[in-house]
Design a protein around this motif. Structure first.
Motif, PDB file in Angstrom:
ATOM      1  N   TRP A 186       0.853  -1.181   0.000  1.00  0.00           N
ATOM      2  CA  TRP A 186       0.000   0.000   0.000  1.00  0.00           C
ATOM      3  C   TRP A 186       0.893   1.238   0.000  1.00  0.00           C
ATOM      4  CZ3 TRP A 186      -5.491  -0.435   1.124  1.00  0.00           C
ATOM      5  CH2 TRP A 186      -5.916  -1.750   1.365  1.00  0.00           C
ATOM      6  N   LEU A 187       0.457   2.291  -0.681  1.00  0.00           N
ATOM      7  CA  LEU A 187       1.173   3.556  -0.613  1.00  0.00           C
ATOM      8  C   LEU A 187       0.389   4.523   0.256  1.00  0.00           C
ATOM      9  CD1 LEU A 187       2.750   4.299  -4.097  1.00  0.00           C
ATOM     10  CD2 LEU A 187       3.616   2.954  -2.174  1.00  0.00           C
ATOM     11  N   LEU A 188       1.106   5.172   1.170  1.00  0.00           N
ATOM     12  CA  LEU A 188       0.507   6.134   2.086  1.00  0.00           C
ATOM     13  C   LEU A 188       0.947   7.534   1.682  1.00  0.00           C
ATOM     14  CD1 LEU A 188       0.504   3.366   3.550  1.00  0.00           C
ATOM     15  CD2 LEU A 188       0.944   4.574   5.670  1.00  0.00           C
ATOM     16  N   GLY A 189       0.078   8.503   1.880  1.00  0.00           N
ATOM     17  CA  GLY A 189       0.473   9.857   1.539  1.00  0.00           C
ATOM     18  C   GLY A 189      -0.346  10.912   2.234  1.00  0.00           C
ATOM     19  N   SER A 190       0.250  12.097   2.347  1.00  0.00           N
ATOM     20  CA  SER A 190      -0.445  13.275   2.877  1.00  0.00           C
ATOM     21  C   SER A 190      -0.408  14.405   1.847  1.00  0.00           C
ATOM     22  CB  SER A 190       0.209  13.733   4.183  1.00  0.00           C
ATOM     23  OG  SER A 190       1.590  14.018   3.979  1.00  0.00           O
ATOM     24  N   SER A 191      -0.011  14.050   0.606  1.00  0.00           N
ATOM     25  CA  SER A 191       0.036  15.021  -0.495  1.00  0.00           C
ATOM     26  C   SER A 191      -0.360  14.294  -1.766  1.00  0.00           C
ATOM     27  CB  SER A 191       1.439  15.608  -0.627  1.00  0.00           C
ATOM     28  OG  SER A 191       2.357  14.617  -1.058  1.00  0.00           O
ATOM     29  N   THR A 192      -0.178  14.955  -2.900  1.00  0.00           N
ATOM     30  CA  THR A 192      -0.574  14.338  -4.169  1.00  0.00           C
ATOM     31  C   THR A 192       0.510  13.432  -4.745  1.00  0.00           C
ATOM     32  OG1 THR A 192       0.212  16.294  -5.372  1.00  0.00           O
ATOM     33  CG2 THR A 192      -2.111  16.255  -4.729  1.00  0.00           C
ATOM     34  N   PHE A 193       1.740  13.475  -4.215  1.00  0.00           N
ATOM     35  CA  PHE A 193       2.841  12.705  -4.784  1.00  0.00           C
ATOM     36  C   PHE A 193       2.546  11.207  -4.767  1.00  0.00           C
ATOM     37  CE2 PHE A 193       6.709  10.214  -4.493  1.00  0.00           C
ATOM     38  CZ  PHE A 193       7.510  10.750  -5.477  1.00  0.00           C
ATOM     39  N   SER A 194       2.259  10.678  -3.587  1.00  0.00           N
ATOM     40  CA  SER A 194       2.019   9.241  -3.471  1.00  0.00           C
ATOM     41  C   SER A 194       0.714   8.825  -4.142  1.00  0.00           C
ATOM     42  CB  SER A 194       2.021   8.820  -2.002  1.00  0.00           C
ATOM     43  OG  SER A 194       3.328   8.901  -1.462  1.00  0.00           O
ATOM     44  N   ALA A 195      -0.244   9.751  -4.233  1.00  0.00           N
ATOM     45  CA  ALA A 195      -1.484   9.454  -4.950  1.00  0.00           C
ATOM     46  C   ALA A 195      -1.193   9.186  -6.419  1.00  0.00           C
ATOM     47  CB  ALA A 195      -2.462  10.612  -4.806  1.00  0.00           C
ATOM     48  N   GLN A 196      -0.350  10.019  -7.008  1.00  0.00           N
ATOM     49  CA  GLN A 196       0.031   9.844  -8.405  1.00  0.00           C
ATOM     50  C   GLN A 196       0.821   8.554  -8.598  1.00  0.00           C
ATOM     51  OE1 GLN A 196      -0.643  12.237 -11.123  1.00  0.00           O
ATOM     52  NE2 GLN A 196      -0.148  10.347 -12.197  1.00  0.00           N
ATOM     53  N   LEU A 197       1.759   8.286  -7.694  1.00  0.00           N
ATOM     54  CA  LEU A 197       2.581   7.083  -7.801  1.00  0.00           C
ATOM     55  C   LEU A 197       1.745   5.824  -7.619  1.00  0.00           C
ATOM     56  CD1 LEU A 197       5.421   5.907  -8.162  1.00  0.00           C
ATOM     57  CD2 LEU A 197       5.748   6.130  -5.683  1.00  0.00           C
ATOM     58  N   ALA A 198       0.827   5.829  -6.652  1.00  0.00           N
ATOM     59  CA  ALA A 198      -0.043   4.681  -6.433  1.00  0.00           C
ATOM     60  C   ALA A 198      -0.898   4.410  -7.663  1.00  0.00           C
ATOM     61  CB  ALA A 198      -0.930   4.907  -5.216  1.00  0.00           C
ATOM     62  N   ALA A 199      -1.367   5.474  -8.308  1.00  0.00           N
ATOM     63  CA  ALA A 199      -2.167   5.322  -9.524  1.00  0.00           C
ATOM     64  C   ALA A 199      -1.335   4.709 -10.641  1.00  0.00           C
ATOM     65  CB  ALA A 199      -2.730   6.670  -9.945  1.00  0.00           C
ATOM     66  N   GLN A 200      -0.128   5.196 -10.818  1.00  0.00           N
ATOM     67  CA  GLN A 200       0.746   4.695 -11.876  1.00  0.00           C
ATOM     68  C   GLN A 200       1.122   3.238 -11.665  1.00  0.00           C
ATOM     69  OE1 GLN A 200       4.061   7.394 -11.806  1.00  0.00           O
ATOM     70  NE2 GLN A 200       2.992   9.005 -12.935  1.00  0.00           N
ATOM     71  N   LYS A 201       1.336   2.858 -10.404  1.00  0.00           N
ATOM     72  CA  LYS A 201       1.778   1.498 -10.082  1.00  0.00           C
ATOM     73  C   LYS A 201       0.610   0.533  -9.879  1.00  0.00           C
ATOM     74  CE  LYS A 201       5.609   0.630  -9.130  1.00  0.00           C
ATOM     75  NZ  LYS A 201       6.739   0.086  -9.935  1.00  0.00           N
ATOM     76  N   GLY A 202      -0.611   1.042  -9.894  1.00  0.00           N
ATOM     77  CA  GLY A 202      -1.762   0.180  -9.666  1.00  0.00           C
ATOM     78  C   GLY A 202      -1.814  -0.389  -8.271  1.00  0.00           C
ATOM     79  N   LEU A 203      -1.551   0.480  -7.276  1.00  0.00           N
ATOM     80  CA  LEU A 203      -1.520   0.048  -5.880  1.00  0.00           C
ATOM     81  C   LEU A 203      -2.634   0.728  -5.092  1.00  0.00           C
ATOM     82  CD1 LEU A 203       2.332   0.271  -5.223  1.00  0.00           C
ATOM     83  CD2 LEU A 203       0.969  -1.808  -5.594  1.00  0.00           C
ATOM     84  N   PRO A 204      -3.081   0.106  -4.007  1.00  0.00           N
ATOM     85  CA  PRO A 204      -4.058   0.775  -3.136  1.00  0.00           C
ATOM     86  C   PRO A 204      -3.413   1.970  -2.449  1.00  0.00           C
ATOM     87  CG  PRO A 204      -3.320  -1.299  -2.165  1.00  0.00           C
ATOM     88  CD  PRO A 204      -2.739  -1.250  -3.530  1.00  0.00           C
TER      89      PRO A 204
END
Length: 331
Positions: free
Chosen positions: A167-185
């Motif tokens: 799982w990718l955790l985030g408090s900004s848009t960075f990890s949201a973008q990375l999670a989307a690209q990698k197909g991760l929750p």
């Protein structure tokens, strides 16, 4: 509203005023056992360092102990701060956890240090390691946990070939973008950084690409909740959370304070305004109030799951809070 949407628990293994570290770990163990019985899906522990009020620095060690004391609830990191570690070591640690507690382990990852800059340098031993290589470290970790490593020179033992959800955790848009690209929750930390929540969720949903792990987006929103029999009691117990945010803002990482009947004597007007802004997604009230606010949050964010953090001083009050929420949500 589908009330059966999963609820989970984030716990920092807090060291509250008047408790020892051993007692803090025991309190968190009892909490994990309780929420397992209440029907919560996951119990996650977060990596923090050099905090006098948090005992979860050795995250995988805590998880191993909790795993031995529970039976079925999923346990995991919320999260491991990957730039603090060699990916191979994390693969080995969580491979070991998965081997001990099969089909119960979640590996949540963050890129922040989980501490102050001086401690970060002590951990990472590199003044240039600012976490910017997080995407590359993630790829390396995924490789060590995959079947691709079977016939290669370096593999995580235990670890390689195990189906450990990342799982990718985030408090900004960075990890949201990375999670989307990698197909991760993706898990958004609105419990302490709600400002970017809406933007991060939109980016995650709009850019998601299916992967072997995940075919469609899966979003967890993490929030603070204090639930009690009356609104007045909940508001009183929540002053522990308000104090914690206040002291952190002042650079004081003291132990989790007792609730107070007089917050106005503790903060300046500008401090109150700032803390109220940071805690605007927090839910404090009776089970009915919490249920209504949870339903509105889910409708607004389209979250697939909600993870609850409870900054409460008394461990019995904390367990009771989770119990009250479970009864109004699952029953």
């Amino acid at each position: 509203m589908n009330k059966k949407i999963p609820l989970s628990v984030l716990d920092l293994v807090p060291i509250a005023e008047g408790f020892s570290i051993a007692q803090a770990i025991d309190n968190s163990t009892k909490l994990a056992q309780a929420v397992e019985e209440f029907g919560y899906s996951r119990y996650w522990v977060a990596e923090h360092h050099n905090f006098s009020g948090i005992a979860s620095a050795a995250t995988s060690v805590i998880l191993s102990y909790i795993g031995a004391k529970t039976k079925k609830i999923r346990i995991g990191s919320g999260g491991i701060m990957l730039p603090n570690h060699a990916p191979l070591v994390i693969a080995e640690q969580f491979g070991t956890l998965e081997s001990l507690y099969p089909n119960r382990i979640d590996l949540g990852l963050g890129r922040a240090p989980g501490t102050d800059r001086q401690t970060m340098l002590a951990l990472r031993r590199d003044i240039n390691n600012d976490g910017s290589d997080f995407p590359l470290m993630l790829e390396e970790l995924q490789y060590y946990l995959s079947n691709k490593a079977v016939n290669k020179g370096i593999k995580a033992v235990p670890g390689y070939g195990l189906d450990i959800p990342i799982w990718l955790l985030g408090s900004s848009t960075f990890s949201a973008q990375l999670a989307a690209q990698k197909g991760l929750p993706f898990v958004f930390a609105s419990h302490f950084a709600p400002d970017s929540m809406d933007d991060a969720i939109k980016i995650y949903h709009a850019n998601f690409k299916p992967s072997e792990q995940l075919k469609k987006p899966y979003l967890i929103v993490c929030i603070n909740i204090v639930c009690a029999q009356t609104n007045e009691e909940a508001q009183f117990l929540a002053t522990t959370e308000l104090q914690k945010f206040l002291y952190l803002q002042r650079g004081d990482n003291k132990q989790l304070p007792k609730p107070t009947k007089n917050m106005s004597s503790l903060w300046e007007e500008w401090e109150e305004k700032s803390i109220r802004h940071k805690t605007r997604e927090s839910m404090w009230g009776t089970p009915e109030v919490v249920k209504e606010r949870l339903e509105k949050l889910i409708e607004r964010t389209q979250a697939n799951e909600v993870m609850i953090n409870a900054m409460m001083h008394n461990p019995e009050d904390k367990i009771k809070s989770y119990e009250l929420i479970s009864k109004v949500w699952f029953d």
